[in-house]
Motif scaffolding. Sequence first.
Motif, mmCIF file in Angstrom:
data_model
loop_
_atom_site.group_PDB
_atom_site.id
_atom_site.type_symbol
_atom_site.label_atom_id
_atom_site.label_comp_id
_atom_site.label_asym_id
_atom_site.label_seq_id
_atom_site.Cartn_x
_atom_site.Cartn_y
_atom_site.Cartn_z
ATOM 1 N N THR A 151 0.839 -1.204 0.000
ATOM 2 C CA THR A 151 0.000 0.000 0.000
ATOM 3 C C THR A 151 0.875 1.256 0.000
ATOM 4 O O THR A 151 2.087 1.180 0.232
ATOM 5 N N PRO A 152 0.268 2.420 -0.216
ATOM 6 C CA PRO A 152 1.046 3.661 -0.117
ATOM 7 C C PRO A 152 1.716 3.837 1.254
ATOM 8 O O PRO A 152 2.850 4.328 1.333
ATOM 9 N N ASP A 153 1.037 3.421 2.339
ATOM 10 C CA ASP A 153 1.677 3.513 3.657
ATOM 11 C C ASP A 153 2.883 2.586 3.758
ATOM 12 O O ASP A 153 3.896 2.930 4.368
ATOM 13 N N TYR A 154 2.786 1.405 3.155
ATOM 14 C CA TYR A 154 3.947 0.506 3.119
ATOM 15 C C TYR A 154 5.103 1.194 2.383
ATOM 16 O O TYR A 154 6.249 1.158 2.849
ATOM 17 N N ASP A 155 4.810 1.827 1.269
ATOM 18 C CA ASP A 155 5.856 2.543 0.524
ATOM 19 C C ASP A 155 6.504 3.618 1.394
ATOM 20 O O ASP A 155 7.717 3.832 1.323
ATOM 21 N N ALA B 216 12.813 1.688 12.617
ATOM 22 C CA ALA B 216 13.298 3.002 12.180
ATOM 23 C C ALA B 216 12.393 4.093 12.726
ATOM 24 O O ALA B 216 11.167 3.973 12.677
ATOM 25 N N VAL B 217 13.010 5.142 13.240
ATOM 26 C CA VAL B 217 12.279 6.310 13.728
ATOM 27 C C VAL B 217 12.837 7.533 13.018
ATOM 28 O O VAL B 217 14.062 7.712 12.944
ATOM 29 N N ASP B 218 11.939 8.359 12.493
ATOM 30 C CA ASP B 218 12.327 9.588 11.819
ATOM 31 C C ASP B 218 13.284 10.389 12.706
ATOM 32 O O ASP B 218 13.070 10.503 13.921
ATOM 33 N N ALA B 219 14.329 10.946 12.114
ATOM 34 C CA ALA B 219 15.370 11.652 12.878
ATOM 35 C C ALA B 219 14.802 12.759 13.760
ATOM 36 O O ALA B 219 15.273 12.969 14.882
ATOM 37 N N ASP B 220 13.776 13.458 13.301
ATOM 38 C CA ASP B 220 13.182 14.551 14.077
ATOM 39 C C ASP B 220 12.300 14.066 15.225
ATOM 40 O O ASP B 220 11.844 14.875 16.028
ATOM 41 N N HIS B 221 12.037 12.764 15.290
ATOM 42 C CA HIS B 221 11.147 12.214 16.320
ATOM 43 C C HIS B 221 11.842 11.219 17.243
ATOM 44 O O HIS B 221 11.185 10.579 18.062
ATOM 45 N N GLN B 222 13.145 11.078 17.112
ATOM 46 C CA GLN B 222 13.869 10.156 17.985
ATOM 47 C C GLN B 222 13.912 10.709 19.403
ATOM 48 O O GLN B 222 13.856 11.912 19.623
ATOM 49 N N THR C 171 6.870 3.438 4.610
ATOM 50 C CA THR C 171 7.781 2.768 5.554
ATOM 51 C C THR C 171 9.090 2.392 4.878
ATOM 52 O O THR C 171 10.150 2.492 5.493
ATOM 53 N N VAL C 172 9.009 1.980 3.636
ATOM 54 C CA VAL C 172 10.240 1.632 2.905
ATOM 55 C C VAL C 172 11.119 2.875 2.746
ATOM 56 O O VAL C 172 12.334 2.812 2.934
#
Length: 160
Positions: free
Chosen positions: A25-29, A90-96, A31-32
């Motif tokens: 799905t687009p959400d899966y994309d 994986a966590v977005d750098a701005d949200h770690q 995450t990739v």
Amino acid sequence: MGENPKNATQQFSKKMTVFPIEFGTPDYDRTVRLRTEILRKPLGLIYTVEQLAAEWSDLHVGCFDENENLVGCLVLTKRDEKTVKMRQVAVDADHQKQGVGQAMVAWSETWARRNGFEKMTLHAREPAVPFYEKLGYPRLGGVFLEVGINHFLMEKGLIS
């Protein structure tokens, strides 16, 4: 793999919701793309079509902020009837360091228990070991190389 993912949404705060994402799905994309940015690019790696195709039977988990932006993701892979492996966290750098990883791990452990798994295992990159240790995952054995960097096998029993 397991219960109907659409029934497994869990809100951890007004700012974070964790739920499964359907493969392809687009959400899966999304995450990739996040996994590529956080986990692959720094090592000079990219996903192959074969690597991504092999994920069709895995459970993909996303953490979204109040604006529906993907801020974290992980993959759960069944190893056997009692063991599930957490990978590609994986966590977005701005949200770690804001509880995103902790919320996703908690969600994953709850899901695994509900689906009859007794053990969660993972390969932690060396800098992530203290994070997992705080969540009750001891190291098993020594360091090993995976994708060219140091990792540790870690595992947690899920039975109370």
